[in-house]
Each structure stands twice: as C-alpha cells, then as structure tokens.
Motif scaffolding. Sequence first.
Motif, mmCIF file in Angstrom:
data_model
loop_
_atom_site.group_PDB
_atom_site.id
_atom_site.type_symbol
_atom_site.label_atom_id
_atom_site.label_comp_id
_atom_site.label_asym_id
_atom_site.label_seq_id
_atom_site.Cartn_x
_atom_site.Cartn_y
_atom_site.Cartn_z
ATOM 1 N N UNK A 42 0.820 -1.210 0.000
ATOM 2 C CA UNK A 42 0.000 0.000 0.000
ATOM 3 C C UNK A 42 0.848 1.251 0.000
ATOM 4 N N UNK A 43 1.998 1.168 0.727
ATOM 5 C CA UNK A 43 2.852 2.353 0.749
ATOM 6 C C UNK A 43 3.405 2.615 -0.655
ATOM 7 N N UNK A 70 1.921 1.749 -3.443
ATOM 8 C CA UNK A 70 0.803 2.260 -4.240
ATOM 9 C C UNK A 70 0.553 3.737 -3.957
ATOM 10 N N UNK A 71 0.701 4.106 -2.675
ATOM 11 C CA UNK A 71 0.537 5.515 -2.309
ATOM 12 C C UNK A 71 1.473 6.395 -3.113
ATOM 13 N N UNK A 73 0.541 6.436 -6.794
ATOM 14 C CA UNK A 73 -0.661 7.232 -7.057
ATOM 15 C C UNK A 73 -0.327 8.718 -7.077
ATOM 16 N N UNK A 74 0.434 9.128 -6.050
ATOM 17 C CA UNK A 74 0.749 10.552 -5.978
ATOM 18 C C UNK A 74 1.590 10.992 -7.173
ATOM 19 N N UNK A 124 -0.470 11.027 -10.543
ATOM 20 C CA UNK A 124 -1.377 12.171 -10.680
ATOM 21 C C UNK A 124 -0.580 13.465 -10.835
ATOM 22 N N UNK A 125 0.570 13.559 -10.141
ATOM 23 C CA UNK A 125 1.346 14.786 -10.305
ATOM 24 C C UNK A 125 1.874 14.892 -11.729
#
Lengths: 295, 314
Positions: free
Chosen positions: B27-28, B30-31, B34-35, B38-39
């Motif tokens: 999950x970390x 993926x975090x 994801x960030x 999107x950036x």
Amino acid sequence: MTERTMSESSPHLTPSNPVYRRRRLFNRVVMAFCMAAAAFGIIWLLLILFSLVTKGASALELSVFTERTKMTGGGLGNAILGSLIMTTLATIVGTIVGVAAGTWLAEYGGKSRLASFIRFINDVLLSAPSIIVGLYIYAILVLPSGHFSGWAGVAALAVLIIPVVIRSTEDMLKLVPNSLREAASALGAHRWLVVCKVCYSGARAGIITGILLGCARISGETAPLIFTSLNSNQWNFFDLNSEMPNLPMTLYQNMTINSFIPRQVELAWAGALILTVAILLLNIVARVVSERRKG
Amino acid sequence: MTQSTSGASEDVTLGATPTEQSAVKRNRRLDGLFEHTTRGFALLVLLLLGTIMMSLAISGWPALSEFGWHFFTEDRWAANLDRFGALPAIYGTLVTSGIAIAIAVPVSMGIAIFLTEKCPAALRRPLGTTVELLAGVPSIIYGMWGVEVLAPFLQSHFPTIFPAGTGLATAGLILAVMIIPFITAITRDVMLTVPPMVRESAYGLGCTTWEVTRSVIFPSVKGGLVGGVILGLGRALGETMAVTFVIGNNLFFNPTVTGQGTSIAALIANQFPEADGLQRSALLALGLMLFVITFIVLAIARVMLNRMDRRAPK
C-alpha cells in the motif's frame, strides 16, 4: 420595491421633495433599460433559434442520417459518425488526464506554489482560443506525420476538454468534507484508497457533470478540426490514421466553398440543428446529474 | 490530512503478521505511485502551455525573421507576392472585439441586474438556465446565422452603411450576440455572491434598486465584473467561426468600421489549409501573436476573478 411601498401605501410619507422624485425617476429609467436589455438579448437569441429550427427541420429526413456526404445531395451520416467517434475518444482521453490532474491539485497540491501555478495556467488554457489548439496540433502532429488524421483531431479536442475536466474535478473534490477523509484514514486506509473509495464516490456526480459539459463544448468545435482531422466524403469506421469526416467541418464547408449548391446549404442547417440539439441535450443531462447530487 | 498513516507505519509492523506487513508495504508503494502519477498528469498542463508556445514560435520563426517588425506594420497580406503584413488582421481583430464589447457589456449588465434584482422569483431560474444553455451553443451556428440571415438583412435595409452586408461591424455584432449569454452568466454569478443581508440592509435604508446595485453590489464585486468582461473580450479576440463567415475576408488594410476586413483567427482559418512555405510560417506566427495577446488578456481576467473568489467564497 421599497420606494413603491413608501409612496403608495402611505402617501403622507412621500414628500413632494424633488430629490425623491428625481431618484425614483432615475431608478425607473435604469430599470426600463435593464428590461429593454433583457428583451434585446433574448430577441436575438430567439431569432437565431427560430432560423435554426425552421431551416433545419425543413431539410431533415431519414436520408440525412443514413447517407454519406456527397458533392451534391447525400446526407450527413458519415460526418455524424466521425464526430461521435472523435468526440468520444477525446472525452475518454480528457477524462483520464483531467481527473488525474484534478485529483493531484485537490488532494496533494493544496496551496503549494506549484499547484497554484498549474491551477492558474489551467484556467487560462480553459478559455484559450480553439484555433490556436488546432495550429499547435498541426505543428506537432500533422506536420511531422505529413498527413491529416483522425488522431490529430482527437488530440486537438482532448487538449480542449482537459482543462474543463481538471477544473471541475478539483472543485468537486474540494467539496468532499475533510472529516470523511480523516474517518477513512483512522480506519487504516491508505491515502490512495481514501481518494479512490471515499473522495471519488462523494464527488462522482459533479465530476460526471464536468465531463459532460466539456464533451458538449468540444462537440461543436470547428476551428481546431480545420488543420487536424480535415474532412472527407467517405464513411470512416475507426480508421483514425486517415482524414475523418465530422459534422462541424461539413457545416463550414457547405456554407463556404459549397454554398452555391442550395441542397448543401439546407443540409448544413439540418446538421446545425442536429448539433445544437445534441449539445443542448448534453447540457441538460449534465444539469440533471448535478441536481440529483444536491437532492 | 493523512500524513499520519506513513508516519505510524513503523509501529504497525510490531504486532503484525508477515501478510499484514507485506500489505502495508504494498500500500505504501501504491501511495507513492498514485501521488506521482497524478502529479505527472498535473505537470502535463505546464508541458502543454510550454509546447504550444514553443511549437508556434519555432514554426513561425522563418516568417518573423524574414519580415521583422514590418510583419506588424505592413498593410497588406498578399500570398502571391510573398508579402505578409499582419496590420489588416490586427486592426480587424481589435475593431470587431471592441464593437462586441461595447454592445455586449451594457446589455449583459442590464440582463444580469434584471435577473438578480427585478425578475419575478418564478422566472429567475428558468431564465438563468436559458442564458447558461445559450452560452453553450457552438459558435459556428452564430456564424451561419450571420451570413444567412443578418448580413442579407443589413444589406437590404441599410445599404448605405453596409454595402456588402458583411464587414467588420457585422462581425462585431455577431460576436456581441455570442458573448452576451457568456458575460451575463458570469456577471449574474458574481452579483449573487453579495450576501442578501447587505442587499436587504441597503433596501431597508430606502435605497432604490438602482442605488443598491450601483452603490452596494457593484463596488463589492468590482473585480469579478471586470474579470468577467475581460474573459468575454478574450473570447471575442480568439473567436474564429462566428467571425469568418461575415467579416468579408478583405486582405487589404481598410481603416473603416463598417467596411470589409479580416481578423487574425479568420485569416488563419481561411488561408491555412492551402498554405505552405513562408505563408504557412507567417500564419503560424500570427497564431503565436494571437495566443500571446489572449494569454495576457485571460491572465488579467483570472487574476481579477481569483482575487474575488478569495474574498467572497460562495
């Protein structure tokens, strides 16, 4: 409102003071101007809609939808299909890019200098002239590849819709209350999960409204297509490497280079009616979606 | 907001089973993914602006270096002589936009005042929605109407002023009709941000509707009003389809208001499909100029509207 109650209900309160009378008169003059302005604006728009409906409806028949465009006569079938294909693809691209960028601005960017700058540039691009976007895609896609193509048209339309989607995604995500994010985080959800499961489901209706409005905007765009997808008289089923027929360009050509043929002008009005009705419908659907969110 | 998750994850491993630990690790990752993704998409906006400027500048450079400053002062655009002067197009753009703003601003303000202050409550929403829907009608419809209905009408009823029906003034009129719904929608939204309390207080003091509008509403939303007007101006400057049909496409400099002329956008739309070599480069240089002008205009509008947003949140 106020001055009327004073003068009519209790006349003794209304001095024959010239100052009062002048103020009231001036107010009446300005309000009369406002009503006249409203009437003036609405009359123009009614006139346009009237010509659109009368001229368009008289040329509408089934063959308009089923036949392809020809030098004389024919229909608009291939142009309608081409417009649908290009608008749909551009909307898909625009949705992916726009929602992702809007997510970053709302969830991660915050008030940072970079985010504010991107937001500002996006707002400017939101109303940049569409013909410039056409020239830009021409310079970076059509010129190197050497030919007009449906892909170039899709790219131009995508560039036009992206700022719309970014803006509405960001605005809608900002409306999701922070306590929802905090609650999800407190349950142990990671941030990406919070955004995907909590924020998106809260903002979904608003984001869809934004996408539909953007889609309505690009489906009527003509200027960027002149130098990118051009137009063609043939049916084109998903061969995006060649020129793509489309409705706005067909209207433009029928009203300019083909305007000496009466039937082509009639067809252009039929096309204009179809285009306007489609865009108004998209706008109305967008409104209904956003209303449902509130209700 | 959720910064705590990454900070606390060290402690999570204490009592966690290996599966849970790997889930946290995944999950970390993926975090971060994801960030950063999107950036990346957000940075695409800057890339877009940069490449628009660059590509237009590069492809317009041959013409700009060939003609230098004469490009902006030469009064004729003649492809057959390889003489490209932007003056007729610049003049046409400014005159048509000027006419459009001069007509559209008072009318839009009038409609907006009517909608917010005088309109019966039952009509307010339907009329407001109609205005917003009309702002979405594509510009080519306005152009078609201009050439099929308005230009012949002007030609037959005012032959002395509009000998050809088409011309700069006709284009300005069409542009005005097109931006009226646009400016009205913004003006109305901006005027509605004034709290009802302020408005009612002014009425309570005995102000007339006009005095409330002029002395209470207008001063408190000045920036937004000006921003909306400038946004309309930006639209008029860059509009292509509504103008191309009715401007007359005269490539000689003709310093009248009602005569035929051309605008930057109309010139590009007309000549670009058949252009190559120096002509194409000159048209791209024109495009760059239009982009720079509208960019400045729109940036001013945004600064004014943003300042307003910060002061009076909806």
